[in-house]
Design a protein around this motif. Structure first.
Motif, PDB file in Angstrom:
ATOM      1  N   VAL A 101      -0.931  -5.504  -4.406  1.00  0.00           N
ATOM      2  CA  VAL A 101      -2.093  -4.860  -4.973  1.00  0.00           C
ATOM      3  C   VAL A 101      -3.125  -5.750  -5.685  1.00  0.00           C
ATOM      4  CG1 VAL A 101      -2.641  -3.081  -6.862  1.00  0.00           C
ATOM      5  CG2 VAL A 101      -0.926  -2.632  -5.544  1.00  0.00           C
ATOM      6  N   GLY A 135      -5.248   2.773  -2.640  1.00  0.00           N
ATOM      7  CA  GLY A 135      -4.343   3.610  -3.171  1.00  0.00           C
ATOM      8  C   GLY A 135      -4.779   4.746  -4.304  1.00  0.00           C
ATOM      9  N   ILE A 137      -3.024   6.893  -7.733  1.00  0.00           N
ATOM     10  CA  ILE A 137      -1.991   7.284  -8.379  1.00  0.00           C
ATOM     11  C   ILE A 137      -2.396   8.463  -9.241  1.00  0.00           C
ATOM     12  CG2 ILE A 137      -0.232   6.783 -10.311  1.00  0.00           C
ATOM     13  CD1 ILE A 137       0.026   3.994  -9.277  1.00  0.00           C
ATOM     14  N   LYS A 165       6.993   8.416  -1.965  1.00  0.00           N
ATOM     15  CA  LYS A 165       6.190   7.585  -1.018  1.00  0.00           C
ATOM     16  C   LYS A 165       4.598   7.958  -1.061  1.00  0.00           C
ATOM     17  CE  LYS A 165       9.934   5.790   1.741  1.00  0.00           C
ATOM     18  NZ  LYS A 165      10.068   4.637   0.965  1.00  0.00           N
ATOM     19  N   PRO A 166       4.048   6.846  -0.670  1.00  0.00           N
ATOM     20  CA  PRO A 166       2.382   7.410  -0.560  1.00  0.00           C
ATOM     21  C   PRO A 166       2.241   8.118   0.573  1.00  0.00           C
ATOM     22  CG  PRO A 166       2.643   5.011  -0.955  1.00  0.00           C
ATOM     23  CD  PRO A 166       4.148   5.512  -0.677  1.00  0.00           C
ATOM     24  N   GLU A 168      -0.982   9.410   3.303  1.00  0.00           N
ATOM     25  CA  GLU A 168      -2.502   8.961   3.473  1.00  0.00           C
ATOM     26  C   GLU A 168      -3.137  10.098   3.769  1.00  0.00           C
ATOM     27  OE1 GLU A 168      -4.926   5.927   6.332  1.00  0.00           O
ATOM     28  OE2 GLU A 168      -3.159   5.354   5.680  1.00  0.00           O
ATOM     29  N   ARG A 173      -4.092   6.410   0.129  1.00  0.00           N
ATOM     30  CA  ARG A 173      -2.816   6.563   0.007  1.00  0.00           C
ATOM     31  C   ARG A 173      -2.521   7.084  -1.534  1.00  0.00           C
ATOM     32  NH1 ARG A 173      -0.969   0.775   0.836  1.00  0.00           N
ATOM     33  NH2 ARG A 173      -3.427   0.571   0.941  1.00  0.00           N
ATOM     34  N   TRP A 207       3.272   0.079  -2.178  1.00  0.00           N
ATOM     35  CA  TRP A 207       2.051   0.176  -2.090  1.00  0.00           C
ATOM     36  C   TRP A 207       1.714  -0.728  -1.007  1.00  0.00           C
ATOM     37  CZ3 TRP A 207      -0.263   4.286  -3.660  1.00  0.00           C
ATOM     38  CH2 TRP A 207      -0.249   4.797  -5.083  1.00  0.00           C
ATOM     39  N   THR A 210      -3.080  -3.495  -0.823  1.00  0.00           N
ATOM     40  CA  THR A 210      -4.019  -2.685  -1.260  1.00  0.00           C
ATOM     41  C   THR A 210      -5.141  -3.333  -1.911  1.00  0.00           C
ATOM     42  OG1 THR A 210      -2.345  -0.970  -1.549  1.00  0.00           O
ATOM     43  CG2 THR A 210      -4.179  -0.599  -2.949  1.00  0.00           C
ATOM     44  N   LEU A 213      -6.291  -0.074  -6.263  1.00  0.00           N
ATOM     45  CA  LEU A 213      -5.479   0.932  -6.703  1.00  0.00           C
ATOM     46  C   LEU A 213      -5.945   1.779  -7.989  1.00  0.00           C
ATOM     47  CD1 LEU A 213      -2.474   2.317  -6.420  1.00  0.00           C
ATOM     48  CD2 LEU A 213      -1.645   0.740  -7.835  1.00  0.00           C
TER      49      LEU A 213
END
Length: 355
Positions: A101, A135, A137, A165-166, A168, A173, A207, A210, A213
């Motif tokens: 990241v 990404g 969160i 888990k991410p 998409e 993600r 991740w 990325t 994020l």
């Protein structure tokens, strides 16, 4: 004699030296942004490697490059290709980097109901549409809304043995505690548990590579915000407010909190800024207007933009299709896109300054 023989490579480089990145205020040659320079006949081809694929001033750079090379004798055609290399922010003392990241953008408010999750989700999609690896969160542990906003079923990973888990969607993600909880299940946790959960979302989720994020924080000066600011190398935070005085007051408190924690504040966004009646075109300032801009000026931070009230924003969130993706030509989608590009540009400037 062919035109290739008349083009002086040193003259081409000198011309490009005169082109500055408008945000970084330095030559694109000295910044290492000029790649694969080639001269063939009367054609000059090059790649300009931007500091972010979401560069808001790409057209300006292109115009300046073409203008500079037009003055070089023998140049008949200019072919510009584009690339992007997003640099990583440097962690401060005591902070643990997240593997892969490069930059962390927090989206925060000190008050609920101002559209913070809407801003976070649409900025994430806007950056992804620009070509960045993104990404997102959902750090609002007790009120996770992002699964709904991205059209993802609650509890979709509840039976998994592999942990979160991410997933998409629209190029982003997404990770949310809501992936583990059936619809309507409350999270009744005390502050330390929430802080621990945020740390796990940051550091225990794979991740991968990325560029940005984005973290959608819960409202208020909570354990989640403090844990995140202390543990992770946050590049900066976006503060979301509505125009109302009480919302602006709370937003100013959020700015003060992040400044105390040593987290750079990118600026303030005014959501629910105004409404334009679709039948008459008349504008209404339902919640007032301009409060966030005035607060930003008072605090000496940037005002990143205002987002109108449009039914499509609410409809898109309810249907799980962010307005930036579902209605890209709408006024609100264009506003989110401008804000995303402004933030990406500010990150590049911070990194140039060594931030």
């Amino acid at each position: 004699m062919s035109s290739a023989a008349t083009i002086d490579r040193d003259a081409v480089v000198a011309a490009l030296e005169s082109v500055n990145d408008p945000e970084l205020h330095a030559s694109i040659v000295r910044l290492g942004m000029v790649k694969d320079l080639a001269i063939e006949g009367g054609r000059v081809s090059l790649t300009v490697e931007l500091t972010t694929p979401a560069c808001p001033l790409r057209e300006t750079i292109e115009q300046d490059v073409r203008s500079a090379l037009a003055s070089v004798p023998g140049v008949e055609d200019v072919v510009i290709s584009w690339g992007a290399q997003v640099r990583a922010s440097n962690p401060r003392e005591g902070q643990k980097p997240i593997p892969g990241v490069r930059n962390i953008i927090a989206v925060a408010s000190n008050k609920g109901g101002v559209g913070k999750s809407t801003v976070a989700s649409n900025i994430a999609v806007a950056l992804a549409k620009a070509g960045a690896s993104v990404g997102l969160i959902d750090a609002d542990i007790t009120g996770p809304n992002l699964p709904t906003m991205f059209g993802l079923p609650a509890g979709l990973q509840a039976g998994s043995n592999e942990g979160l888990k991410p997933v998409e969607r629209y190029g982003v993600r997404v990770v949310s505690i809501g992936f583990l909880l059936p619809r309507g299940t409350p999270v009744v946790w005390r502050g330390p548990m929430i802080g621990s959960a945020v740390r796990q979302l940051l550091h225990d989720v794979p991740w991968g590579d990325t560029d940005y994020l984005i973290i959608d924080l819960p409202p208020g000066t909570s354990d989640a915000s403090m844990s995140m600011a202390q543990d992770a190398p946050i590049t900066g935070v976006i503060i979301v407010s509505s125009p109302q005085a009480v919302s602006v007051e709370d937003a100013m408190k959020a700015v003060a909190m992040f400044e105390k924690l040593g987290v750079p504040v990118f600026g303030m966004v005014e959501n629910l800024s105004y409404f334009v009646a679709p039948d008459t075109g008349k504008r209404y300032d339902i919640f007032g207007h301009g409060g966030a801009r005035e607060a930003a000026e008072e605090l000496g931070i940037d005002f990143l933009g205002e987002i109108p009230i449009e039914p499509g924003v609410r409809d898109g969130a309810d249907r799980g299709v962010p307005v930036v993706y579902g209605a890209p030509e709408s006024e609100s989608a264009r506003a989110f896109d401008r804000i995303a590009r402004n933030v990406a540009a500010r990150i590049s400037v911070l990194q140039r300054m060594g931030g």
